[in-house]
Enzyme design. Structure first.
Site, mmCIF file in Angstrom:
data_model
loop_
_atom_site.group_PDB
_atom_site.id
_atom_site.type_symbol
_atom_site.label_atom_id
_atom_site.label_comp_id
_atom_site.label_asym_id
_atom_site.label_seq_id
_atom_site.Cartn_x
_atom_site.Cartn_y
_atom_site.Cartn_z
ATOM 1 C CG ASP A 170 -1.891 5.316 -2.403
ATOM 2 O OD1 ASP A 170 -1.250 5.566 -1.371
ATOM 3 O OD2 ASP A 170 -1.852 4.218 -2.990
ATOM 4 C CE LYS A 210 1.356 3.123 -3.219
ATOM 5 N NZ LYS A 210 0.195 2.248 -3.304
HETATM 6 N N1 LIG Z 1 -4.180 2.344 -0.108
HETATM 7 C C1 LIG Z 1 -2.974 1.808 -0.705
HETATM 8 C C2 LIG Z 1 -2.198 0.985 0.294
HETATM 9 C C3 LIG Z 1 -1.059 1.726 0.829
HETATM 10 O O1 LIG Z 1 -0.167 2.222 0.169
HETATM 11 C C4 LIG Z 1 -3.319 0.897 -1.889
HETATM 12 O O2 LIG Z 1 -4.506 0.610 -2.068
HETATM 13 O O3 LIG Z 1 -2.391 0.509 -2.620
#
Ligand SMILES: N[C@@H](CC=O)C(=O)O
Ligand SMILES: NC(=O)C1=CN([C@@H]2O[C@H](COP(=O)(O)OP(=O)(O)OC[C@H]3O[C@@H](n4cnc5c(N)ncnc54)[C@H](OP(=O)(O)O)[C@@H]3O)[C@@H](O)[C@H]2O)C=CC1
Length: 424
Positions: free
Chosen positions: A266, A270
């Site tokens: 994740d 980003k």
């Molecule tokens: N799972 C992500 C939320 C969404 O982008 C985080 O914990 O930042």
């Protein structure tokens, strides 16, 4: 133009909050919701009918686990099986016929929906989304989205909530770049879940008593992650079966399987988005890595113990994690010996050309160590103008209401650029 039409695909935690905010008194006159789509059904609403409130709108869309009713219970409503591709075609045709600008808001996390963006934008629809996948997967898809904006009468694309939820991270980067600043480095804590885990597992000021085990903190994060679903539904007043005490739980947005956050992917997504935005703007600095496969091309440190890599369920993962607490205890005591704490950070270093994310040690006086709590994100922009001290953006980086704020603020920008007057 006095208003924009809006079609929302993905009516989960964030999508529901988007509906709530778009129908608030401040915005109800500026946006007309024309459809809601979940993974199975589309609810279409006649654009000429009076606007409906959020509760009525959301109650008209059957859950994906339910069959479509034979007949809609509201005269302005009609139903169809969900097909985002067909929806895009219909929205574009309707927008041309009605001469009204239409915004497609994608609140899914589905790659196949993002693959529709190039066609949607080229056909005149604007796209607003918190879905990271279109911008952090293959470079071909990203380039197609960028190129689509050059088609005649193309729509716009806004993605603020893909990084840091509602925090102004993408817009800050864009403003810096478009005004000619040189961004030399971006570093920060980009995951709300990782932030929560390490703020508690490795605090700058440890609480009295035994230090918490890594597995215990992950377990609580998982439980809170589930509780926030209830919390958000409660605040939207869609369920009666939730106790009021859940309101006090900090708003996390952990994925159901903790491995999805602990893998670092994740954060890698980003960083890919920020890195690509840097790369498409002119700069005298060295080029960043091209990341052809997006987040998968990036150097990412996973926190998933290799023995748990294939763990199928989140529950089983949490059950087996205590067997690996000693590894995390050791990392924490190594940091403590140096007077430091652990934080999972992402870095884009323009000068060295490095884009990576992983676990780092920070002195307790560092803002990443001491200034964060809950699911806070913090992002530091080092630039030619902000060379002495970085420009810092900080605050809750996950949660449905703040993410929806980022989405709806983007929709307002689209509306303004399409000629809708929005006053202070
Ligand atoms: N799972 C992500 C939320 C969404 O982008 C985080 O914990 O930042
Ligand atoms: N929650 C947060 O704090 C943050 C979320 N985001 C991003 O926002 C997006 C939404 O997150 P969130 O609301 O938490 O996720 P949810 O899982 O709660 O909601 C996702 C929704 O998308 C629907 N959906 C999935 N696939 C399709 C499809 N092919 N067509 C139509 N609808 C589909 C699901 O439908 P169904 O109900 O039928 O399953 C569900 O309603 C994600 O991309 C996430 O990464 C970004 C920043 C923070």
């Amino acid at each position: 133009m006095s208003s924009c039409c809006v079609a929302i695909v993905g009516v989960g935690l964030v999508g529901k909050q988007v509906v709530q905010q778009l129908t608030s008194p401040a915005l109800a006159g500026l946006f007309k919701i024309v459809s809601l789509t979940n993974s199975k059904h589309t609810l279409a609403l006649s654009p000429s009918a009076p606007s409906l409130d959020a509760h009525t709108l959301l109650s008209l869309l059957p859950a994906s686990s339910q069959p479509l009713p034979d007949k809609a219970s509201h005269p302005a409503a009609s139903y169809a099986p969900a097909s985002p591709a067909e929806l895009v075609k219909k929205l574009a045709a309707d927008a041309r016929a009605n001469k009204q600008h239409t915004i497609l808001i994608d609140c899914t996390s589905d790659l196949s929906v993002t693959e529709l963006y190039p066609a949607a934008i080229a056909s005149g629809l604007s796209v607003v989304t918190p879905n990271k996948k279109g911008f952090s997967s293959s470079s071909d898809l990203f380039q197609q989205i960028v190129d689509a904006q050059s088609a005649p009468n193309a729509g716009l694309v806004y993605l603020e909530a893909t990084v840091g939820a509602g925090l102004p991270i993408i817009s800050t980067l864009r403003d810096l770049l478009k005004t000619g600043d040189e961004v030399t480095k971006i570093e920060g804590v980009f995951s709300g879940t990782m932030s929560y885990i390490f703020n508690n597992f490795s605090p700058a000021t440890p609480a009295e008593g035994p230090a918490p085990k890594f597995s215990e903190v992950v377990k609580v994060a998982k439980e809170n992650g589930y509780t926030v679903s209830a919390c958000q539904r409660l605040s939207c007043e869609f369920t009666e079966d939730v106790e009021l005490t859940t309101r006090s739980v900090p708003p996390l947005a952990q994925e159901p399987h903790p491995a999805d956050d602990l893998s670092g992917s994740d954060v890698a997504r980003k960083l890919t988005i920020l890195s690509r935005l840097l790369s498409i703007n002119p700069s005298s600095l060295a080029a960043l890595p091209s990341l052809p496969e997006g987040y998968a091309s990036l150097s990412t440190e996973t926190l998933i113990p290799s023995a748990l890599a294939d763990c199928p369920s989140g529950d089983e993962f949490v059950e087996r994690l205590p067997g690996h607490d000693a590894e995390f205890d050791q990392l924490r005591s190594e940091a403590e010996k140096e007077g430091k704490v652990l934080r999972y950070v992402g870095v884009i270093d323009r000068e060295s050309g490095v884009v990576k994310c992983g676990l780092e040690k920070y002195p307790v006086s560092h803002p990443f160590a001491s200034a964060l709590s809950g699911s806070d994100n913090i992002v530091a922009f080092h630039t030619a103008r902000y060379s002495q001290r970085p420009l810092i953006v900080q605050g809750a980086g996950a949660g449905a209401d703040v993410t929806a704020m980022g989405v709806v603020a983007d929709a307002i920008k689209v509306a303004e650029r399409m000629g809708v007057r929005v006053h202070l």
